[in-house]
Design a protein around this motif. Structure first.
Motif: not given
Length: 350
Positions: A122-132
């Protein structure tokens, strides 16, 4: 007087939905009756049932398979997800044999596989974050280092690690990335490119005799993060010795010790570890860090070999930061796929 032909619907007309439903029900009843009336359904397929049970035991108890002979345990753990392909094969055999015993036995490997890997479906991709962050084993024999560098940079990573850097190709990577990454450091065959300042850059001794691991402090807007880059030794499958990984295991333990001694709480490890998260040989590392792929990824995220990915041996592992999403990047001129993840460094801002 002209004759008129009249066409009437008869019982033999099976074009209507009700007739089709009746026929399907009749075929189902025949199949079930045939199975019920055959007392051999419990005696047939015993070998298939036994194989299903063994498969379930191997997957459930993979950590108990010894490494004494050809590192068999680590080899099993590296390709453990693929053991699930045996389930549909056994299912077809069980149905062909009309074996109730085999069908019931198949519940075991199905349950074990879903328990181990069902969450990755299942796709559990979230959103947000401040560093890639991103990492890529670029392959020392890469024929297009500049194109590879630009392809990975296109992912928008703030911090990017490259492994298997050939000394003669380093200037090419530096030139291709200098516009987006004003800060970088190369130690031996690994390098780190960053949009944010780097400090305390040091080599990490992973007991190889040459430099294939490094550590740096990245001054992100949300605070300092200790970033490690590592390329653990390759493993080999040899007919006379099996799965040979002694040097990889030794280096993994050394890297785990270095990370455990890290003074900063926020830590990220980027690199080609030549092992999966299931591989017990990486316990010194995986016991103190976690993979965003398992928590917030989409699918298995296999990264090697690029032509037909079968295992995720390239890793992004974190501690003290919160992963929000993880993904695999398109193929480059390397035999590995690049991978990326987004994390939340400022965990108090959640």
């Amino acid at each position: 007087m002209a004759q008129q032909a009249y066409i009437t619907e008869t019982d033999d007309d099976d074009s209507g939905p009700e007739r089709r439903t009746t026929r399907i029900r009749r075929l189902y009843d025949r199949a079930v009756t045939g199975w019920r009336g055959d007392r051999r359904i419990w005696r047939r397929g015993l070998i298939t049932a036994a194989v299903a049970v063994v498969l379930a035991v191997v997957m459930a108890a993979h950590s108990h398979i010894p490494n004494a002979i050809g590192n068999l345990g680590s080899l099993t753990e590296t390709f453990l997800p693929w053991f699930g392909l045996l389930i549909p094969v056994l299912l077809v055999i069980a149905l062909a044999r009309k074996s109730a015993t085999a069908l019931i036995a198949l519940v075991l490997p199905v349950s074990v596989w879903l328990n181990l890997f069902g969450g990755l479906l299942f796709d559990k991709t979230g959103s947000g974050g401040d560093l890639t962050v991103a990492t890529h084993n670029v392959n020392a024999d890469n024929a297009d280092p500049a194109g590879t560098a630009r392809a990975v940079a296109a992912a928008g990573a703030d911090v990017m690690a490259l492994e298997e850097l050939k000394a003669t190709a380093v200037p090419t990577y530096e030139k291709a990335l200098e516009a987006k990454y004003p800060h970088h450091a190369v130690v031996g065959t690994v390098g780190l490119w960053s949009k944010y300042p780097l400090s305390d850059v040091t080599a990490v001794d992973i007991e190889l005799g040459w430099k294939r691991a490094m550590r740096a402090t990245v001054a992100t807007p949300s605070g300092p993060v200790a970033v490690y880059v590592a390329h653990l030794p390759s493993v080999r499958v040899k007919l006379e010795a099996g799965f040979t990984a002694r040097q990889r295991d030794k280096s993994a333990n050394a890297l785990g010790e270095a990370i455990a001694d890290e003074k900063l709480d926020r830590k990220i490890l980027l690199g080609d570890l030549n092992g999966t998260m299931n591989d017990r040989a990486l316990t010194a590392i995986t016991s103190q860090m976690r993979s965003p792929q398992g928590a917030v990824g989409d699918g298995f995220g296999f990264s090697w070999p690029a032509a037909f990915p079968m295992a995720r041996i390239d890793q992004i592992l974190v501690s003290g930061v919160e992963p929000t999403t993880s993904w695999t990047l398109p193929a480059t001129g390397s035999d590995h796929l690049p991978i990326a993840a987004r994390v939340r460094v400022d965990t108090e801002a959640q």
